[in-house]
Design an enzyme around this catalytic site. Sequence first.
Site, PDB file in Angstrom:
ATOM      1  N   GLY A  85      65.723  43.898  43.553  1.00  0.00           N
ATOM      2  CA  GLY A  85      66.349  43.508  44.808  1.00  0.00           C
ATOM      3  C   GLY A  85      67.863  43.503  44.612  1.00  0.00           C
ATOM      4  CB  SER A  86      70.560  41.940  46.582  1.00  0.00           C
ATOM      5  OG  SER A  86      70.371  42.689  47.753  1.00  0.00           O
ATOM      6  CG  LEU A  87      69.767  40.009  39.695  1.00  0.00           C
ATOM      7  CD1 LEU A  87      70.857  38.981  39.963  1.00  0.00           C
ATOM      8  CD2 LEU A  87      68.576  39.353  39.020  1.00  0.00           C
ATOM      9  CE  LYS A  89      73.980  44.290  47.982  1.00  0.00           C
ATOM     10  NZ  LYS A  89      72.531  44.407  48.114  1.00  0.00           N
TER      11      LYS A  89
END
Length: 464
Positions: A85-87, A89
């Site tokens: 997921g957005s981890l 980023k």
Amino acid sequence: MRAFAYVTSALAALTVAMPAMAAPDPATFKAEVDAFMAKELQAQKVPGAAVAVLRDGAIVIAKGYGLANVEHDVPVTPDTIFQSGSLGKMFTATAVMLAVQQGKIGLDDPVSKYLPGTPPGWSPITVRQLLTHTSGIPNYGQDFDYRRDYSEDELLKIAYALPLSFKPGARWSYSNTAYEVLGILVHKATGRTYVDILDKDVFAPLGMKTARGISDADIVPHRAAGYHLVEGALKNQDWVSPTMNSTADGSLYFSLNDMIAWARGVEQQKLLGADGWRQIYTPVRLNSGKTYHYGFGWQVQQAAGKPHYSHGGAWQGFKTYYSRYLGDGLSIVVLSNSAETKVDELADGIAGLWDPALTAPPPRPAPAPAIAKRVTALIEKVRTEKLTDADLPLETPGFAAIANQYFSKMLRDAGPLTRLDLIEKSEEGDDTNYVFNASFGQQQHRVAYKVAPGDQVASFYVAP
């Protein structure tokens, strides 16, 4: 969708300054974490999770809980592969900074230098603003088809057609689209995909042996299944196209062991050096001169008067969270295979077992009757599925419909609102954020409400 991966950051509690506590007794701490995780997984109906706790790089806990695959009764271990997921980023930001170090990208360069055919409204947008969610580029709308394969140029064309939510640099608004554009920019500027940069220049040097880009087709040992709850029943994750599982907003596989290697690399400031990491952790400065607590792929806040860096992610039935408390030398990683897992609360709970000062709530603010009246009206609108984009003028178009879908049944089942207490008020850039504890008979929910200059509603969010 990834748009929800970070919105709950509005509910993160600030902390009062207190001295760091000595490390707890290891055996007692481990037993308390085991009991806490067992209780929370049952209460939240989470199939499985992996947890790591490190103190100054040394492993205190590295353990799996529950099941990686419910159908085959496979337990979670430190080798289990989760989706980022957005981890992801923070890894994308690292890939960008490596290109900056090599002189291939400039942080304050306009994105038009690297991307073909940018519209006139994008001319002020810089690479830095993509990294810090201050570009004004909104998330893709409800009509975006996540089951379709797109070329990079097709994704850019769709992004170019989105009206900017605000003047670049004027506000902070979480944008997955901006990070997808960032990944394309890296490819065009360097000739390498962001995943190729990560594979060779991040994962391999740090010893992240099983971290990689997502592929449904490949055989991936120890891969967990992702789940979500539908009316209390566990269901498999939704399918998305290979394209939409390869974008730079959060499309990675990694294990707990990989994240331990990453945490050690971060703590030792490997790859980028002190100045590169300093830039990553610097809160973004808005056009007004005020700062917002976000750097490059990291939320940058305070806990017990010391720096607290964190980020979370959510995608395809997975939730992830990585939290660093620099005052205690403490790192906490929580990986889960359920879309509904409150991973930030799990990490906070573990941090509180280590040192209660890290999660101590701030003093209660004075009541705000006028704001409470507006929030009450919005609660009633979303309960009756009458919330519209006009009620949330600074949110991504279509967000109101998503909010109606996610929140209305929860609020109807809870019953009428019986009490609304303001528990937090904070300044976030130019905005004022209010967090309420909303009572519905015996049930309670948290409600976040943000007001921008001009008395405009910037966001409204409900969480159990």
